[in-house]
Design a protein around this motif. Structure first.
Motif, PDB file in Angstrom:
ATOM      1  N   ASN A   1     -13.134 -23.655   7.411  1.00 24.15           N
ATOM      2  CA  ASN A   1     -12.685 -23.435   8.787  1.00 24.15           C
ATOM      3  C   ASN A   1     -13.268 -22.168   9.400  1.00 24.15           C
ATOM      4  O   ASN A   1     -13.436 -22.085  10.618  1.00 24.15           O
ATOM      5  CB  ASN A   1     -11.155 -23.384   8.839  1.00 24.15           C
ATOM      6  CG  ASN A   1     -10.541 -24.713   8.461  1.00 24.15           C
ATOM      7  OD1 ASN A   1     -10.922 -25.753   8.978  1.00 24.15           O
ATOM      8  ND2 ASN A   1      -9.597 -24.680   7.536  1.00 24.15           N
ATOM      9  N   ASP A   2     -13.585 -21.186   8.577  1.00 24.72           N
ATOM     10  CA  ASP A   2     -14.235 -19.975   9.083  1.00 24.72           C
ATOM     11  C   ASP A   2     -15.592 -20.298   9.687  1.00 24.72           C
ATOM     12  O   ASP A   2     -16.014 -19.680  10.663  1.00 24.72           O
ATOM     13  CB  ASP A   2     -14.406 -18.962   7.950  1.00 24.72           C
ATOM     14  CG  ASP A   2     -13.093 -18.395   7.472  1.00 24.72           C
ATOM     15  OD1 ASP A   2     -12.691 -17.328   7.946  1.00 24.72           O
ATOM     16  OD2 ASP A   2     -12.461 -19.042   6.612  1.00 24.72           O
TER      17      ASP A   2
ATOM     18  N   VAL B   1     -16.571 -13.364   5.762  1.00 21.10           N
ATOM     19  CA  VAL B   1     -15.732 -14.102   4.816  1.00 21.10           C
ATOM     20  C   VAL B   1     -15.811 -13.470   3.431  1.00 21.10           C
ATOM     21  O   VAL B   1     -14.789 -13.326   2.737  1.00 21.10           O
ATOM     22  CB  VAL B   1     -16.138 -15.589   4.785  1.00 21.10           C
ATOM     23  CG1 VAL B   1     -15.341 -16.342   3.730  1.00 21.10           C
ATOM     24  CG2 VAL B   1     -15.926 -16.223   6.156  1.00 21.10           C
TER      25      VAL B   1
ATOM     26  N   SER C   1      -4.324 -15.570   9.099  1.00 19.71           N
ATOM     27  CA  SER C   1      -5.475 -15.477   8.204  1.00 19.71           C
ATOM     28  C   SER C   1      -5.016 -15.307   6.761  1.00 19.71           C
ATOM     29  O   SER C   1      -3.877 -14.907   6.488  1.00 19.71           O
ATOM     30  CB  SER C   1      -6.357 -14.289   8.595  1.00 19.71           C
ATOM     31  OG  SER C   1      -5.694 -13.060   8.297  1.00 19.71           O
TER      32      SER C   1
ATOM     33  N   GLY D   1     -13.947 -21.184  14.109  1.00 16.50           N
ATOM     34  CA  GLY D   1     -13.982 -19.897  13.439  1.00 16.50           C
ATOM     35  C   GLY D   1     -15.193 -19.060  13.780  1.00 16.50           C
ATOM     36  O   GLY D   1     -15.083 -17.879  14.113  1.00 16.50           O
TER      37      GLY D   1
ATOM     38  N   ASN E   1      -6.342 -23.294   7.919  1.00 16.67           N
ATOM     39  CA  ASN E   1      -6.346 -21.868   7.618  1.00 16.67           C
ATOM     40  C   ASN E   1      -7.759 -21.319   7.473  1.00 16.67           C
ATOM     41  O   ASN E   1      -8.687 -22.029   7.097  1.00 16.67           O
ATOM     42  CB  ASN E   1      -5.550 -21.604   6.343  1.00 16.67           C
ATOM     43  CG  ASN E   1      -5.098 -20.166   6.221  1.00 16.67           C
ATOM     44  OD1 ASN E   1      -5.323 -19.510   5.203  1.00 16.67           O
ATOM     45  ND2 ASN E   1      -4.453 -19.632   7.246  1.00 16.67           N
ATOM     46  N   GLN E   2      -7.905 -20.037   7.767  1.00 15.29           N
ATOM     47  CA  GLN E   2      -9.175 -19.336   7.648  1.00 15.29           C
ATOM     48  C   GLN E   2      -9.024 -18.114   6.752  1.00 15.29           C
ATOM     49  O   GLN E   2      -7.934 -17.551   6.633  1.00 15.29           O
ATOM     50  CB  GLN E   2      -9.681 -18.894   9.029  1.00 15.29           C
ATOM     51  CG  GLN E   2      -9.963 -20.037   9.990  1.00 15.29           C
ATOM     52  CD  GLN E   2     -10.423 -19.547  11.354  1.00 15.29           C
ATOM     53  OE1 GLN E   2     -10.816 -18.395  11.533  1.00 15.29           O
ATOM     54  NE2 GLN E   2     -10.363 -20.430  12.339  1.00 15.29           N
TER      55      GLN E   2
ATOM     56  N   ASP F   1      -6.757 -23.935   2.472  1.00 14.61           N
ATOM     57  CA  ASP F   1      -6.590 -24.579   3.770  1.00 14.61           C
ATOM     58  C   ASP F   1      -6.119 -26.018   3.589  1.00 14.61           C
ATOM     59  O   ASP F   1      -5.404 -26.331   2.636  1.00 14.61           O
ATOM     60  CB  ASP F   1      -7.906 -24.495   4.548  1.00 14.61           C
ATOM     61  CG  ASP F   1      -9.111 -25.018   3.762  1.00 14.61           C
ATOM     62  OD1 ASP F   1      -8.931 -25.935   2.934  1.00 14.61           O
ATOM     63  OD2 ASP F   1     -10.232 -24.525   3.976  1.00 14.61           O
TER      64      ASP F   1
ATOM     65  N   GLU G   1     -11.339 -21.877   0.025  1.00 14.83           N
ATOM     66  CA  GLU G   1     -11.256 -21.665   1.463  1.00 14.83           C
ATOM     67  C   GLU G   1     -12.607 -21.212   2.010  1.00 14.83           C
ATOM     68  O   GLU G   1     -13.422 -20.652   1.289  1.00 14.83           O
ATOM     69  CB  GLU G   1     -10.177 -20.614   1.766  1.00 14.83           C
ATOM     70  CG  GLU G   1      -9.616 -20.695   3.142  1.00 14.83           C
ATOM     71  CD  GLU G   1      -8.256 -20.021   3.257  1.00 14.83           C
ATOM     72  OE1 GLU G   1      -7.563 -20.322   4.236  1.00 14.83           O
ATOM     73  OE2 GLU G   1      -7.887 -19.205   2.401  1.00 14.83           O
TER      74      GLU G   1
END
Length: 441
Positions: free
Chosen positions: A311-312, A324, A286, A317, A267-268, A225, A308
């Motif tokens: 952000n999730d 995840v 994604s 998110g 980004n997730q 991300d 990463e």
């Protein structure tokens, strides 16, 4: 002004007598993961784009863009990949050139090479499509001495014929590129900068650069991300953590390893569930949705470093740890299927605790982050672990170390989410080079 190219060519002529060379192939030397359509995304230090692109729906209109990129590996031939992944109408490109950047929008005299597509001057890329250029020789790269150009940058010029419509782009280049006025016509063949008055901190339509290299040349892909993309690092400073890693590898091994940045700000891993021109999201597709284009389709991938998850677990998110983890397992399985011998490295996620960003910084996010880090470190999914959390964590506060907070791009106070140049330096220096490219001597 032609002396610089002449000196490079002279080095080539003075090289040792030719000997039998190992077989060569393509390796990806630079890439930018695409998103779109413009202006949906998270650019950094973006100049006012109203004069370059007055109407995002029209996109680029009969104008030339000169995009500046920094190869991580230098070979004697190159090819370029252009993308219309998130366009809604055919993209017509012509007058494409590749030259050695002199400074600003100017190229080194004599270095600018025209590119062809199936032997033709231009190419039409359908919506959702992409196109590779034909290979082009780079006479300014000395035979067997590509390392002499390490740190130099290329200027890729392309003319958009007609209107592009919604533009595929990479928002957070952290690199200044240039453009003509709309309706300005084709100027990619020009060596000077007079035709390029406008600037941008993003890349458009271009998403990969390959160079020829000896077979087996390692390609390291950094996937993630904004903390891989480089938010809060120095504009035009090339000091994201993948840049630090690349320089360390060059110091150790010379011009023998490529490092590619496949980060997208925002980004997730597991979201969003849908993404496209009609349903965009600032953080791009994604990780799973973009893995094929941004990693699996690249040339010569041998190592994959995945950072990463922040952000999730943000308010944007709201993903569960289990979701995840499942998405990471799927991504790793696809990587192993495509590149059975590749080295897969999981990176522990850095802290956002106490962030001033409205979507980040709360305790539940940090608890999920720590659970994901335990999975990355102890779950047996990866071949090795990059301890980025350890390199940046202030144990007393649970957040980033104080010296890693102030923003390096704008000089602002920082958001306690993105490490600055000092933080990225610590992350890049913490990597074990033997784990990244095992067996290279």
């Amino acid at each position: 002004m032609r002396t610089m190219l002449g000196l490079l060519l002279a080095v080539t002529m003075l090289a040792a007598p030719a000997m039998a060379q190992p077989p060569e192939g393509w390796v990806t030397s630079w890439a930018a993961s695409v998103q779109g359509p413009y202006p949906v995304g998270n650019p950094s230090a973006q100049p006012d784009q109203r004069f370059l692109f007055p109407d995002p729906a029209q996109g680029a209109r009969d104008q030339t863009l000169r995009l500046v990129v920094k190869p991580s590996y230098w070979g004697r031939q190159a090819r370029l990949r252009f993308s219309n992944a998130f366009g809604t109408k055919p993209l017509v490109l012509d007058g494409v050139h590749l030259g050695l950047q002199l400074g600003g929008a100017a190229v080194v005299p004599g270095s600018n090479q025209p590119l062809r597509f199936g032997g033709k001057e231009g190419v039409t890329i359908p919506p959702g499509g992409m196109a590779w250029s034909d290979p082009v020789a780079l006479p300014f790269v000395p035979e067997g001495q590509g390392g002499l150009l390490q740190g130099r940058k290329l200027a890729v010029s392309l003319h958009v014929a007609g209107e592009s419509g919604p533009m595929t782009w990479h928002a957070k280049a952290l690199q200044t590129s240039y453009g003509t006025a709309p309706g300005g016509g084709a100027h990619g063949h020009e060596e000077g900068e007079a035709s390029f008055p406008f600037s941008t901190a993003s890349w458009f339509f271009l998403d990969a650069l390959d160079m020829t290299a000896p077979a087996g040349t390692p390609v390291v892909v950094a996937f993630g991300d904004s903390i891989t993309d480089g938010t809060a690092s120095t504009m035009n400073g090339d000091d994201r953590w993948p840049d630090v890693l690349q320089r360390r590898l060059f110091e150790r091994f010379g011009n023998r390893v490529a490092v590619v940045n496949a980060g997208i700000g925002g980004n997730q891993v597991a979201g969003p569930a849908e993404y496209g021109p009609e349903k965009p999201f600032p953080g791009g597709p994604s990780a799973g949705a973009r893995l094929e284009r941004d990693v699996l389709s690249l040339s010569g991938v041998s190592t994959f470093i995945w950072l990463e998850g922040t952000n999730d677990f943000s308010r944007n998110g709201n993903a569960s740890v289990e979701a995840v983890q499942a998405a990471m397992r799927d991504g790793v399985a696809r990587m192993r299927a495509k590149f059975p011998g590749a080295r897969l490295i999981g990176a522990t996620v850095t802290s956002a605790l106490g962030s001033t960003s409205p979507a980040h910084g709360f305790e539940e996010q940090d608890r999920k982050r720590q659970a994901l880090n335990a999975f990355i470190s102890q779950g047996g999914l990866f071949d090795a672990v990059a301890e980025f959390d350890q390199a940046t964590l202030d144990a007393a506060s649970g957040g980033l170390k104080a010296e890693m907070v102030p923003e390096s791009t704008t000089g602002g106070p920082g958001d306690r989410l993105h490490p600055n140049r000092a933080g990225y330096l610590a992350m890049g220096m913490s990597l074990d080079l033997g784990a990244v490219v095992p067996g290279l001597r």
